[in-house]
Design an enzyme around this catalytic site. Structure first.
Site, PDB file in Angstrom:
ATOM      1  CG  ASP A  89     -10.893   4.558   6.692  1.00  0.00           C
ATOM      2  OD1 ASP A  89      -9.860   5.159   6.318  1.00  0.00           O
ATOM      3  OD2 ASP A  89     -10.868   3.440   7.247  1.00  0.00           O
ATOM      4  CE  LYS A 111      -3.639   0.611   4.527  1.00  0.00           C
ATOM      5  NZ  LYS A 111      -4.937   0.459   5.141  1.00  0.00           N
ATOM      6  CB  SER A 152      -9.262  -1.586   1.898  1.00  0.00           C
ATOM      7  OG  SER A 152     -10.186  -2.507   2.433  1.00  0.00           O
ATOM      8  CG  HIS A 188     -10.292  -1.717   7.339  1.00  0.00           C
ATOM      9  ND1 HIS A 188      -9.821  -1.716   8.638  1.00  0.00           N
ATOM     10  CD2 HIS A 188      -9.300  -2.252   6.583  1.00  0.00           C
ATOM     11  CE1 HIS A 188      -8.605  -2.231   8.648  1.00  0.00           C
ATOM     12  NE2 HIS A 188      -8.262  -2.560   7.421  1.00  0.00           N
ATOM     13  CD  GLU A 226     -12.848   0.909   3.578  1.00  0.00           C
ATOM     14  OE1 GLU A 226     -12.186   0.664   2.566  1.00  0.00           O
ATOM     15  OE2 GLU A 226     -13.185   0.030   4.387  1.00  0.00           O
ATOM     16  CG  HIS A 234      -6.990   1.901   0.664  1.00  0.00           C
ATOM     17  ND1 HIS A 234      -5.840   1.153   0.560  1.00  0.00           N
ATOM     18  CD2 HIS A 234      -7.681   1.382   1.713  1.00  0.00           C
ATOM     19  CE1 HIS A 234      -5.838   0.209   1.484  1.00  0.00           C
ATOM     20  NE2 HIS A 234      -6.945   0.324   2.197  1.00  0.00           N
ATOM     21  CG  ASN A 278      -1.838  -1.145   1.293  1.00  0.00           C
ATOM     22  OD1 ASN A 278      -2.413  -1.518   0.283  1.00  0.00           O
ATOM     23  ND2 ASN A 278      -1.995  -1.737   2.468  1.00  0.00           N
TER      24      ASN A 278
HETATM   25  C1  LIG Z   1      -5.318  -0.066   6.479  1.00  0.00           C
HETATM   26  C2  LIG Z   1      -6.664   0.464   6.832  1.00  0.00           C
HETATM   27  C3  LIG Z   1      -6.947   0.958   8.103  1.00  0.00           C
HETATM   28  C4  LIG Z   1      -6.007   0.779   9.252  1.00  0.00           C
HETATM   29  O1  LIG Z   1      -4.953   1.618   9.197  1.00  0.00           O
HETATM   30  P1  LIG Z   1      -3.581   1.201   9.917  1.00  0.00           P
HETATM   31  O2  LIG Z   1      -2.850   2.467  10.036  1.00  0.00           O
HETATM   32  O3  LIG Z   1      -2.946   0.203   9.018  1.00  0.00           O
HETATM   33  O4  LIG Z   1      -3.970   0.608  11.238  1.00  0.00           O
HETATM   34  C5  LIG Z   1      -8.165   1.548   8.310  1.00  0.00           C
HETATM   35  N1  LIG Z   1      -9.089   1.633   7.337  1.00  0.00           N
HETATM   36  C6  LIG Z   1      -8.857   1.146   6.114  1.00  0.00           C
HETATM   37  C7  LIG Z   1      -9.910   1.255   5.075  1.00  0.00           C
HETATM   38  C8  LIG Z   1      -7.645   0.528   5.822  1.00  0.00           C
HETATM   39  O5  LIG Z   1      -7.432   0.001   4.627  1.00  0.00           O
END
Ligand SMILES: *Cc1c(COP(=O)(O)O)cnc(C)c1O
Length: 396
Positions: A215, A249, A190, A134, A186, A218, A48
């Protein structure tokens, strides 16, 4: 009665039988399009690290400088004596980057979702989530004790039905505080790489007086003229109450964040348990993330995005899926869990690292190879991947 280890061995063997066993692979190199595992170099299409910043010399330098000045460990939680200058500088940078009044960082994105959702919603409230959000959002919603309702993926009619239900329910409740509804989605999903219909979701949550948390794990760093995320590119940032993301990421560091109003951040400092009861992030990591935000916003950030989208276009053209949304995540759906593991193993033999993603990361029977591209991939890397996929007769 079997002993403890025997019992766990039995549980693991059931997982194995279903093709759901997972194991760690030791990587002996930094994040890059090439990974060293067990002495062999693989072409990596699973990271990522979308902009290729995780091993950037400027981020390294920032981390080293912060370590020299502030040490390795923060020593305490933020509210005790661990609230170091690099944390505050990063939060200023994040707020400016996202165009919000304030920001708060957490030790991970996972901890961000848990702390934020549970601070906002409790027993009498409602949380409405997209079916494919997620795990950290699902876990947070459950832990909050609020009533959780799930709408079908991207289904605005279903979302509206649930918002109507929640509105009526909230009006009926005799609780001392008027119950609230929080919608969580999101922006770029993801595991599928598809985009949420953010603008209509914003319209709907406003129509029903709900709050919205998006969120951008990505999307941060990849969309919009300042690369703040999908909300920025759609011009709806200032209508979203809670913008969350990860620093791990595209930003190449580690940790999670929330951007929003000053009062939201003050509230989270007081109520988000994963923030309050956890040692502050390492200063090195926060300093590196601040540097990443500078790079992302600069012309170089734009150039890196352009390289990423070029690689994406090359894969999409070969896979014949031009209509798909702009995304660095290209799922190659296999379905059966064991077949997906076999496919990943065949690719590994061909020198391509692209692990199978299975339940519970995706629903049962929807196992896939989650192909991700980064700005560091070269056109020749993509050609090599496409040749390997063609050799193995993968349709995607
Ligand atoms: C990776 C991810 C997270 C978590 O983030 P980290 O910093 O890896 O704990 C939260 N939400 C989504 C959609 C993700 O892909």
């Amino acid at each position: 009665m079997p002993g403890f280890d025997d019992e766990l061995r039995e549980r693991l063997s059931q997982l194995r039988g279903k093709g759901l066993y997972r194991e760690l692979r030791q990587v002996d190199s930094p994040q890059s399009p090439r990974l060293e595992i067990d002495g062999r170099i693989y072409l990596n299409f699973s990271s990522n690290d979308y902009l290729g910043l995780a091993n950037d010399p400027r981020l390294q330098e920032a981390a080293i400088r912060a370590t020299e000045k502030f040490g390795v460990g923060a020593g305490a939680a933020r509210l005790i004596c661990g609230s170091l200058a690099p944390h505050h500088e990063l939060e200023c940078a994040l707020a400016a980057f996202k165009g919000t009044e304030a920001a708060l960082t957490f030790s991970s994105g996972y901890a961000t979702a848990l702390g934020t959702i549970c601070a906002l919603q409790e027993k009498d409230d409602a949380i409405v989530i997209d079916k494919r959000v997620h795990a950290c959002i699902v876990d947070a919603a459950k832990l909050s004790g609020a009533k959780v309702r799930v709408f079908a993926h991207h289904d605005l009619e279903d979302l509206e039905c649930i918002l109507k239900w929640a509105d009526q329910r909230n009006a009926r409740t005799s609780a001392s505080r008027h119950p609230r509804t929080l919608v969580v989605t999101e922006s770029v999903f993801s595991m599928d790489g598809d985009h949420a219909p953010l603008s209509p979701i914003v319209e709907l949550k406003e129509k029903y007086g709900a709050w919205l948390m998006v969120d951008e794990a990505h999307a941060t760093g990849l969309y919009g003229s300042r690369r703040g995320g999908l909300a920025e590119s759609l011009g709806v940032s200032d209508r979203i109450e809670i913008q969350m993301g990860t620093l791990g990421k595209a930003l190449g560091a580690a940790g999670g964040f929330v951007c929003g109003s000053r009062v939201l951040i003050d509230y989270l400092v007081n109520r988000a348990r994963s923030f309050i009861f956890s040692t502050a992030p390492a200063p090195a990591v926060s300093a590196a993330a601040s540097t990443a935000i500078q790079v992302v916003q600069s012309n170089e950030g734009e150039a890196r995005c352009r390289q990423l989208w070029e690689r994406v276009a090359e894969v999409k053209a070969a896979g014949n899926r031009p209509a798909q949304a702009q995304t660095a995540i290209i799922p190659i759906t296999i379905g059966d869990e064991s077949k997906a593991v076999e496919a990943a193993s065949a690719l590994r033999q061909a020198g391509i690292y692209l692990p199978a993603i299975r339940y519970p990361s995706v629903p049962h029977g929807q196992a896939r190879l989650r192909l991700t591209l980064t700005a560091s991939h070269k056109a020749a890397d993509v050609s090599e991947l496409l040749a390997a996929l063609a050799d193995l007769k993968f349709q995607f």
